[in-house]
Every structure is written in C-alpha cells, then in structure tokens.
Scaffold this active site. Structure first.
Site, PDB file in Angstrom:
ATOM      1  N   THR A 145      36.803  44.745  46.952  1.00 54.02           N
ATOM      2  CA  THR A 145      37.253  43.242  46.761  1.00 54.02           C
ATOM      3  C   THR A 145      36.237  42.352  47.120  1.00 54.02           C
ATOM      4  O   THR A 145      35.147  42.930  47.290  1.00 54.02           O
ATOM      5  CB  THR A 145      38.308  43.117  47.887  1.00 54.02           C
ATOM      6  OG1 THR A 145      39.280  41.934  47.393  1.00 54.02           O
ATOM      7  CG2 THR A 145      37.935  42.826  49.402  1.00 54.02           C
ATOM      8  N   GLY A 166      33.831  37.666  40.004  1.00 57.24           N
ATOM      9  CA  GLY A 166      34.890  38.418  39.182  1.00 57.24           C
ATOM     10  C   GLY A 166      34.459  38.886  37.753  1.00 57.24           C
ATOM     11  O   GLY A 166      34.701  40.118  37.253  1.00 57.24           O
ATOM     12  N   CYS A 221      31.497  41.573  38.959  1.00 62.41           N
ATOM     13  CA  CYS A 221      31.598  42.892  39.820  1.00 62.41           C
ATOM     14  C   CYS A 221      33.030  43.573  39.226  1.00 62.41           C
ATOM     15  O   CYS A 221      33.905  43.067  39.232  1.00 62.41           O
ATOM     16  CB  CYS A 221      31.993  42.649  41.245  1.00 62.41           C
ATOM     17  SG  CYS A 221      32.456  44.050  42.079  1.00 62.41           S
TER      18      CYS A 221
END
Length: 180
Positions: free
Chosen positions: A5, A165, A168
């Site tokens: 995350t 985002g 990754c």
C-alpha cells in the site's frame, strides 16, 4: 499475507494556519492478486486530533491501531508522549515485535513513523512522511511538490499518491484523505 500500500502524511502551515493530512490508496494485494481496491487504511483518532495510517499486514495493523489508540487516550491526546510509550510497550512484548506493519501518526505539530521493530522516527523535516511499497514514490513527489508547486495541502497529498499509484504495482489511485 495481505501487503502493499502507500500512506502519506503531510503537515505544516499555510497562510498562518496549521494543517495536517493523511492519505492512502485503497489496494489490498494477496500474493499476485488484487483482492480489494477500495480499502480504508487511514483513521482519525482521539476526538479528531490525531491522524493515522498503516501499511503491512492488516491484522497486525489493527492490533497496532488498538494499542496506540489506548495509549493515546491514556496520555490525553499528547502525541509525543504516546509514541514514546508506544515504542517502550512494543519492545517489551514478544508478540508485538513480530508484527509486520508500520504506521504514520500525526497531528498539527508532529509527524512520526512507527516501524515494525518498535522504532519511532520523526520525519526529517517534521513535515512529510510516507510508508508502504509506494512510499518512496509518494515521499519524493510530495517533497518536490511542496518545494516547487505551492499546492493546497489536500491537492499535494492527492497528486503525490496518484504519482505513487502510477509507478507502484501494489498501489492504486483510489485515494482517501483525512485532514485536521
């Protein structure tokens, strides 16, 4: 194990007014599969005076949230004293030393990373901190945008997480943001 995350914390002052924000993406990954795209990994604590977010094992992170929230309540919202006591308690407990999670906690005055080994790290500039698989991307983007772009704080967090985002594979752009 659930992992991967990006969480970004950002605090400072703009126009004479202090601000603190935390944002995170919504992706939960199990192995090489996305199992959830809209998870919430950020929270407001102690009567909306402290923000927090986690990266790592979900079950471990909830254990850490509960423990930290209990300590924060006992310290009447004093973030600095809470992170110190949290670290002491974490290091004493054999079970906690094996937890695979990290947290960012912040208020209008401080921002800390709580590591999986019980370490407490204050952000280098006491302004920006990031954790998770996309943390370095978000941190780099946030520092650059903070230095050069002069964006509103919410927009800076959003754009930094979007960049993470895009780079990754364990981070998506389903972004949630909380602010004080």
């Amino acid at each position: 194990m659930f992992e991967a995350t990006t969480i970004l914390g950002y605090r400072g002052e703009m126009g004479g007014k202090k601000f603190a924000l935390i944002g995170g993406d919504g992706q939960v990954t199990l192995g090489n599969c996305v199992v959830k795209a809209n998870a919430t990994k950020i929270r407001s604590l102690y009567h909306n005076q402290v923000l927090s977010g986690f990266a790592g094992s979900t079950a471990d992170a909830f254990s850490l949230f509960d423990m930290f929230e209990r300590i924060l309540e006992s310290k009447k919202g004093d973030l600095f004293k809470s992170v110190v006591d949290f670290s002491k308690e974490w290091r004493k407990d054999k079970y906690l030393r094996r937890l695979e999670a990290m947290m960012i906690v912040l208020n209008l005055d401080h921002i800390f990373i709580l590591s999986g080994t019980g370490d407490v790290l204050e952000a280098e500039d006491n302004k920006i901190a990031a954790i998770g698989s996309g943390g370095n991307y978000a941190l780099s983007a946030a520092r650059a945008l903070d230095h050069f772009a002069h964006l509103e704080p919410r927009k800076l967090v959003e754009e930094s997480l979007k960049i993470a985002g895009d780079l990754c594979i364990y981070t998506n752009t389903n972004i949630k943001i909380l602010e004080l």
